[in-house]
Design an enzyme around this catalytic site. Structure first.
Site, PDB file in Angstrom:
ATOM      1  N   ASP A 132     -17.188  -6.015  -7.373  1.00  0.00           N
ATOM      2  CA  ASP A 132     -16.288  -6.177  -8.513  1.00  0.00           C
ATOM      3  C   ASP A 132     -14.841  -6.347  -8.070  1.00  0.00           C
ATOM      4  OD1 ASP A 132     -16.388  -3.498  -7.610  1.00  0.00           O
ATOM      5  OD2 ASP A 132     -15.366  -2.840  -9.415  1.00  0.00           O
ATOM      6  N   GLU A 196     -16.761  -0.306  -8.164  1.00  0.00           N
ATOM      7  CA  GLU A 196     -15.796   0.457  -7.342  1.00  0.00           C
ATOM      8  C   GLU A 196     -14.449   0.549  -8.030  1.00  0.00           C
ATOM      9  OE1 GLU A 196     -12.900  -0.611  -5.699  1.00  0.00           O
ATOM     10  OE2 GLU A 196     -12.600   1.320  -4.712  1.00  0.00           O
TER      11      GLU A 196
HETATM   12  C1  LIG Z   1       3.002   4.641   7.897  1.00  0.00           C
HETATM   13  C2  LIG Z   1       2.107   3.457   7.889  1.00  0.00           C
HETATM   14  C3  LIG Z   1       2.516   2.433   6.855  1.00  0.00           C
HETATM   15  C4  LIG Z   1       1.547   2.426   5.700  1.00  0.00           C
HETATM   16  C5  LIG Z   1       1.220   1.037   5.312  1.00  0.00           C
HETATM   17  C6  LIG Z   1       0.388   1.038   4.074  1.00  0.00           C
HETATM   18  C7  LIG Z   1      -0.661  -0.023   4.195  1.00  0.00           C
HETATM   19  C8  LIG Z   1      -1.515  -0.040   2.952  1.00  0.00           C
HETATM   20  C9  LIG Z   1      -2.894  -0.490   3.311  1.00  0.00           C
HETATM   21  C10 LIG Z   1      -3.825  -0.707   2.410  1.00  0.00           C
HETATM   22  C11 LIG Z   1      -3.535  -0.545   0.957  1.00  0.00           C
HETATM   23  C12 LIG Z   1      -4.360  -1.531   0.188  1.00  0.00           C
HETATM   24  C13 LIG Z   1      -5.508  -0.820  -0.480  1.00  0.00           C
HETATM   25  C14 LIG Z   1      -6.600  -1.808  -0.721  1.00  0.00           C
HETATM   26  C15 LIG Z   1      -7.872  -1.155  -1.190  1.00  0.00           C
HETATM   27  C16 LIG Z   1      -7.709  -0.548  -2.538  1.00  0.00           C
HETATM   28  C17 LIG Z   1      -9.050  -0.104  -3.065  1.00  0.00           C
HETATM   29  C18 LIG Z   1      -8.911   0.234  -4.512  1.00  0.00           C
HETATM   30  O1  LIG Z   1      -8.351  -0.523  -5.274  1.00  0.00           O
HETATM   31  N1  LIG Z   1      -9.413   1.390  -4.877  1.00  0.00           N
HETATM   32  C19 LIG Z   1      -9.313   1.877  -6.214  1.00  0.00           C
HETATM   33  C20 LIG Z   1     -10.519   2.756  -6.406  1.00  0.00           C
HETATM   34  C21 LIG Z   1     -10.572   3.490  -7.726  1.00  0.00           C
HETATM   35  C22 LIG Z   1     -10.493   4.863  -7.747  1.00  0.00           C
HETATM   36  C23 LIG Z   1     -10.624   5.541  -8.950  1.00  0.00           C
HETATM   37  C24 LIG Z   1     -10.817   4.848 -10.134  1.00  0.00           C
HETATM   38  C25 LIG Z   1     -10.840   3.456 -10.102  1.00  0.00           C
HETATM   39  C26 LIG Z   1     -10.731   2.772  -8.914  1.00  0.00           C
HETATM   40  C27 LIG Z   1      -8.003   2.647  -6.365  1.00  0.00           C
HETATM   41  O2  LIG Z   1      -7.595   3.292  -5.397  1.00  0.00           O
HETATM   42  O3  LIG Z   1      -7.420   2.575  -7.446  1.00  0.00           O
HETATM   43 ZN   LIG Z   2      -9.103  -2.449  -5.702  1.00  0.00          ZN
HETATM   44 ZN   LIG Z   3     -11.563  -2.394  -3.304  1.00  0.00          ZN
END
Ligand SMILES: CCCCCCCC/C=C\CCCCCCCC(=O)N[C@@H](Cc1ccccc1)C(=O)O
Ligand SMILES: [Zn+2]
Ligand SMILES: [Zn+2]
Length: 508
Positions: A132, A196
């Site tokens: 999704d 997810e």
């Molecule tokens: C000190 C080091 C520097 C930091 C750099 C930060 C880099 C960031 C890296 C990645 C961030 C992107 C995240 C991508 C994946 C996100 C997955 C997602 O969207 N998860 C949802 C899951 C969720 C949880 C609860 C209810 C609904 C959905 C979310 O987190 O919202």
């Molecule tokens: Zn996401």
């Molecule tokens: Zn994701």
């Protein structure tokens, strides 16, 4: 005279102390241990490389063009999700005709593939992705979010970074191995949740129950997460790959205020909107504690200090002296601030029914991403203390605790480290995953859960995740396929990896 002598003594003492501090800083900087075990001899030979040909590119583009949008746990484009199932089956005929690969369906839409290895004594592992995507506002994009437009070296589309690239990357890698007649030695699973983005409670949760009910544990789990951060970590002269060894918890609170409604011509002292707005401003202006230096980011810095520019190396190698300064610097940018504290995001505010009516209620929603050093209860207690107004009521809409912290001396971590380094040849370090993944449902299946997507992103590209103009470099998608290819191969020689790490990166 006496005063002058005392002042002179004090000055000399201060200069001596300053000198000692400067010497200590210099010594610490030049002697800071290099925790980063490098794999100098792991060039990938051509035969080990999967080219992104037109067929594979089209597999991915077609997947992006299928709008598998979920907006709530009961509101997904289920037709599109089934279309994606069909596309996956059509794209990977060897996987779907193999007698040692099982495809299991959960809750009608979530997929689990079990790839049985030839050596059943090796502990299984799992790769996790999801089908999704979040919605996209087409009017705010440069191109149609579901067109999979190829331009400027990118593939544009919702889901190109979150996270259909890993879904198709791992499938292309396995299909390639099968085409080469390489039956995997080690059993592994590929889980693809259908919900997810709306909690995973129907999909990943059912997969977790499947494993638990059979007493199956996993040696390690690799799910979406941190990325290869390019120009994001202050002071880094190169990109750095960040492996999420823990993920933040989450708490979504609804704050509300109820007052006696009435005519706008005769307002009381404060309205529901005014009371709630003040409370929300208080939350926004009083961030939670800055845990810089106490969480997984300390480990991250120990891994990469020696790869930083000299000024940053001096600062980062001497947290004993510069810690408070760096803590404030990390707090200034959203990306780094998210690493060091529980974040507070005011995401919804609803009130009022008509311009001349004093609204009886006002409601606001706040989304916290909880640092591993705090709990849901801590955050709720602190929020109430910040607001300090009993008229503001709070309801927990959803919440889950931060994950346990996975070790960095496990086979799983070494396999990820090695696979990342083979493809990207950049420093690799553990970090805190600032968002959340379906792996939250798998914490009882493995101690070794790592959140990493092989996305090579700068700050601007990062904003595309859940934002506008989400896009992946074509080259990065090719790297994604090859990352999973090498992960599968490295997972079959993990014993060698341990000796390589232990011997300090000799030949693998
Ligand atoms: C000190 C080091 C520097 C930091 C750099 C930060 C880099 C960031 C890296 C990645 C961030 C992107 C995240 C991508 C994946 C996100 C997955 C997602 O969207 N998860 C949802 C899951 C969720 C949880 C609860 C209810 C609904 C959905 C979310 O987190 O919202
Ligand atoms: Zn996401
Ligand atoms: Zn994701």
């Amino acid at each position: 005279m006496k005063t002058r002598k005392i002042l002179s003594l004090i000055l000399k003492s201060l200069l001596l102390i300053l000198g000692v501090i400067i010497v200590a800083v210099i010594i610490r900087t030049v002697t800071f241990p290099d925790a980063q075990p490098y794999f100098e001899k792991c060039k990938v030979s051509d035969s080990d490389f999967i080219p992104l040909n037109d067929v594979r590119l089209q597999h991915f583009r077609t997947a992006i063009q299928i709008p598998t949008v979920c907006t709530s746990i009961d509101n997904c484009n289920f037709t599109a999700i089934l279309q994606l199932h069909d596309h996956i089956q059509e794209s990977f005929p060897l996987i779907h005709s193999s007698n040692f690969i099982q495809r299991i369906l959960f809750a009608n839409y979530t997929l689990l593939y079990r790839v049985e290895g030839t050596n059943s004594t090796l502990p299984p592992y799992m790769l996790v992705s999801h089908l999704d995507v979040v919605p996209a506002k087409a009017a705010e994009w440069q191109v149609d979010p579901f067109s999979a437009t190829v331009k400027e070296g990118y593939i544009f589309g919702r889901g190109t970074l979150d996270v259909k690239q890993t879904l198709f990357g791992m499938m292309e890698a396995l299909e390639f191995r099968l085409a080469k007649g390489q039956r995997p030695i080690r059993t592994f699973y590929m889980a693809m949740g259908h919900d997810e983005e709306v909690s995973g409670l129907r999909g990943a949760k059912a997969v977790a129950n499947y494993f638990s009910s059979r007493g199956i544990t996993l040696d390690f789990i690799s799910d979406e997460g941190m990325v290869v951060a390019d120009g994001i970590l202050p002071g880094m002269q190169t990109p750095v790959a960040l492996i999420g060894i823990a993920e933040k918890g989450m708490a979504t609170f609804e704050f509300s205020v109820s007052v006696t409604p009435g005519h706008a011509s005769m307002p009381a002292g404060e309205t529901s909107i005014g009371i709630l707005s003040k409370a929300m401003v208080s939350l926004e202006q009083n961030p939670h504690e800055n845990f810089f230096g106490k969480g997984p980011e300390r480990l991250l810095l120990e891994y990469v200090v020696n790869k930083m520019t000299l000024p940053h190396r001096v600062l980062m190698a001497n947290l004993w002296l510069f810690g408070p300064l760096i803590a404030r610097a990390f707090a200034l940018k959203p990306n780094t601030n998210a690493i060091i504290r529980t974040t507070t995001a005011l995401t919804m505010f609803n009130a009022g029914v008509k311009w001349n009516v004093i609204s009886s209620t006002a409601k606001a929603v706040v989304n916290h991403r909880i640092h591993p050093l705090q709990s849901v209860a801590d955050v709720l207690k602190i929020d109430k203390k910040i607001i300090q107004d009993d008229r503001v009521k709070v309801k927990i809409l959803s919440a889950y605790e931060p994950s346990p912290i996975s070790p960095t001396d496990s086979d799983g971590y070494r396999i990820l480290h090695q696979s990342i380094y083979q493809i990207f040849e950049v420093p690799v370090a553990p970090a805190l995953f600032i968002a959340s993944s379906d792996s939250k449902h798998f914490v009882k299946l493995s101690k070794n859960i790592y959140r990493f997507a092989p996305s090579f992103l700068n700050s601007a590209e990062l904003k595309g995740i859940h934002g506008n103009n989400e896009k992946i470099k074509i080259k990065n998608y090719e790297q994604t396929i090859n990352f999973y290819y090498h992960l599968m191969i490295n997972a079959e020689k993990s014993a060698n990896l341990k000796s390589a790490f232990d011997k300090g990166h000799q030949d693998l």
